[in-house]
Write an enzyme that holds these catalytic residues in place. Structure first.
Site, PDB file in Angstrom:
ATOM      1  N   SER A 143     -15.657   9.207   9.880  1.00  0.00           N
ATOM      2  CA  SER A 143     -15.631   9.418   8.428  1.00  0.00           C
ATOM      3  C   SER A 143     -14.560  10.450   8.054  1.00  0.00           C
ATOM      4  O   SER A 143     -14.092  11.214   8.905  1.00  0.00           O
ATOM      5  CB  SER A 143     -17.008   9.895   7.951  1.00  0.00           C
ATOM      6  OG  SER A 143     -17.235  11.183   8.487  1.00  0.00           O
ATOM      7  N   GLU A 149      -7.837   4.086  18.091  1.00  0.00           N
ATOM      8  CA  GLU A 149      -8.472   3.569  16.868  1.00  0.00           C
ATOM      9  C   GLU A 149      -7.915   4.278  15.630  1.00  0.00           C
ATOM     10  O   GLU A 149      -7.686   3.664  14.607  1.00  0.00           O
ATOM     11  CB  GLU A 149      -9.995   3.759  16.932  1.00  0.00           C
ATOM     12  CG  GLU A 149     -10.705   3.323  15.657  1.00  0.00           C
ATOM     13  CD  GLU A 149     -12.198   3.065  15.826  1.00  0.00           C
ATOM     14  OE1 GLU A 149     -12.762   3.517  16.821  1.00  0.00           O
ATOM     15  OE2 GLU A 149     -12.780   2.408  14.954  1.00  0.00           O
ATOM     16  N   GLN A 179     -17.409  -3.488  19.737  1.00  0.00           N
ATOM     17  CA  GLN A 179     -17.475  -2.060  20.107  1.00  0.00           C
ATOM     18  C   GLN A 179     -18.909  -1.578  19.883  1.00  0.00           C
ATOM     19  O   GLN A 179     -19.370  -1.532  18.743  1.00  0.00           O
ATOM     20  CB  GLN A 179     -16.514  -1.256  19.225  1.00  0.00           C
ATOM     21  CG  GLN A 179     -16.556   0.245  19.476  1.00  0.00           C
ATOM     22  CD  GLN A 179     -15.638   0.993  18.516  1.00  0.00           C
ATOM     23  OE1 GLN A 179     -15.429   0.559  17.379  1.00  0.00           O
ATOM     24  NE2 GLN A 179     -15.095   2.105  18.938  1.00  0.00           N
ATOM     25  N   SER A 218     -21.880   3.125  17.975  1.00  0.00           N
ATOM     26  CA  SER A 218     -22.853   3.720  17.043  1.00  0.00           C
ATOM     27  C   SER A 218     -24.284   3.270  17.315  1.00  0.00           C
ATOM     28  O   SER A 218     -24.531   2.114  17.659  1.00  0.00           O
ATOM     29  CB  SER A 218     -22.496   3.339  15.601  1.00  0.00           C
ATOM     30  OG  SER A 218     -21.170   3.685  15.342  1.00  0.00           O
TER      31      SER A 218
END
Ligand SMILES: Cc1cc2nc3c(=O)[nH]c(=O)nc-3n(C[C@H](O)[C@H](O)[C@H](O)COP(=O)(O)OP(=O)(O)OC[C@H]3O[C@@H](n4cnc5c(N)ncnc54)[C@H](O)[C@@H]3O)c2cc1C
Length: 390
Positions: free
Chosen positions: A373, A248, A130, A133
């Site tokens: 987060s 996810e 993936q 980021s």
């Protein structure tokens, strides 16, 4: 909320259980086994295990049979996760492909993508990474800068990704790039399915505090991807990414409960071995952890019931992510309290093998970061579930 499984689901459990009893090597069930196997060797063993499951008909449990799945119910999938955790079968080597990419392709992929991507992914012949980021675009994914510029039938990609899980073992990467030059924030983005085995892709492993190099940086220099390998439509990457992220964050939590409960029992055993099980403060803490684990189990059953009734959990999946990640991390706070300063020592207690627990403890620090987060999940719950002002 339904706390029971149907007769057909229990029959599936019995079949699976007997296959696992003869298929999972005894050594794998030892708590310290995987901590002692070098990274690459462990990856190879786990990849082969995925193929054996596929060949035996125990893969893609709740996926349609046309994709090589079993066509089962969400309940069967929950039983599958639970039984695998009970025999300590290793976690899949293709988590990002299996849990997030495949359902996204089933929902918005072209016929060609469905045909070419899903089955090899299920058998773990192709390992997916993936690539979301970037150095300044983690929580704030819309800040990403990697570019994709059309050139004939291809898109040419330049930029950098970071924290890419399985980067060193990856065959392909689903990655977010800016395909409209000069576009701002979430506009003008696309999700591309890119081959990592090409000259313009460089992977640099990153070492974690456990010593493993499970993730890495990925650099693209004029890497090419055919435009037909764009998922969900060119310029529509933000919507595709949001769909993917809901998979996810929404994992059911039953397998987590089963695995975490085993970890909890190991921590209790360690407390006994160290003569700390009579310490009233530690006992109180262990009691609190057990209560949190049971809350996780009931939440998982609630989610499963909702899914079986066809509910779309949407932003509520953030609650599941928050609950399982914080419950897991709390368990290791208690483990640290049990060992005190010795928790930082490689062999904290002579004659007591705590290596697996220690390595999991290191890992547990990351679960409230990846997949969004805790702070970001709380924002989502506040704004989109509770309707609080921004
Ligand atoms: C083990 C691991 C594996 C990973 N695997 C992958 C992978 O395979 N692919 C991939 O693309 N990424 C992966 N990631 C990256 C992960 O998704 C990001 O780390 C995560 O999204 C957080 O982004 P960041 O690290 O840039 O932190 P930042 O976004 O810089 O955040 C720093 C801190 O600020 C807080 N914060 C930021 N914005 C807000 C806000 N609006 N409100 C409140 N608080 C805020 C955050 O909660 C955090 O505490 C992985 C990360 C880890 C740790």
């Amino acid at each position: 909320m339904d706390l029971t499984f149907s007769a057909a689901e229990e029959a599936f459990r019995a079949d699976l259980r007997s296959w696992l009893a003869e298929s999972v090597p005894a050594a794998w069930r030892e708590p310290g086994f995987w901590a002692g196997v070098p990274d690459d060797e462990a990856f190879g063993l786990r990849r082969e295990w995925e193929r054996r499951k596929f060949d035996a008909g125990f893969a893609g449990i709740d996926w349609p049979t046309e994709y090589g799945g079993r066509g089962g119910t969400p309940g069967m999938k929950a039983i599958y996760d639970e039984e695998l955790a009970l025999v300590r079968a290793p976690a899949t080597v293709n988590p990002l492909g299996l849990a997030f990419l495949a359902p996204t392709i089933m929902a918005v992929g072209t016929d060609e993508q469905k045909r070419e991507v899903i089955r090899p992914l299920l058998r773990c012949d192709v390992i997916w990474c993936q690539g979301f980021s970037e150095p300044d675009a983690g929580s704030d994914l819309a800040a990403l800068r990697t570019s994709g510029v059309a050139d004939g039938d291809d898109i040419v990609v330049n930029g950098q990704k970071v924290w890419t899980t399985n980067a060193s073992h990856g065959d392909r990467i689903f990655t977010m790039v800016r395909t409209e030059p000069g576009s701002q924030r979430h506009r003008g983005l696309s999700m591309l399915l890119l081959d990592m085995h090409q000259a313009g892709v460089e992977v640099r492993p990153l070492r974690q505090m456990s010593g493993a190099t499970e993730f890495g940086e990925v650099f693209f220099t004029d890497a090419r991807v055919p435009a037909r390998e764009c998922l969900g439509g060119l310029g529509n990457g933000w919507a595709t990414a949001m769909l993917l992220l809901s998979f996810e964050r929404g994992a059911s939590g039953i397998s987590q409960y089963t695995a975490f409960r085993q970890t909890y029992d190991e921590i209790v055993r360690a407390a006994r071995a160290l003569g700390r099980d009579t310490d009233p403060v530690l006992r109180q803490e262990l009691g609190r952890r057990l209560a949190e684990l049971e809350c996780l189990r009931y939440h998982a059953m609630h989610v499963l019931t909702q899914v079986e009734r066809g509910a779309d959990l949407g932003a509520e999946s953030s609650m599941t992510k928050l609950q399982w990640s914080e419950t897991y991390q709390d368990l290791f706070e208690t483990f640290d309290d049990l060992l005190g300063a010795d928790a930082a020592v490689s062999t904290p207690v002579a004659g007591l093998d705590l290596s697996a627990l220690q390595s999991e403890g290191f890992w547990s620090r990351s679960v409230t970061i990846w997949g969004g987060s805790s702070q970001v999940q709380r924002n989502i719950v506040a704004e989109r579930v509770l309707g609080l002002p921004r």
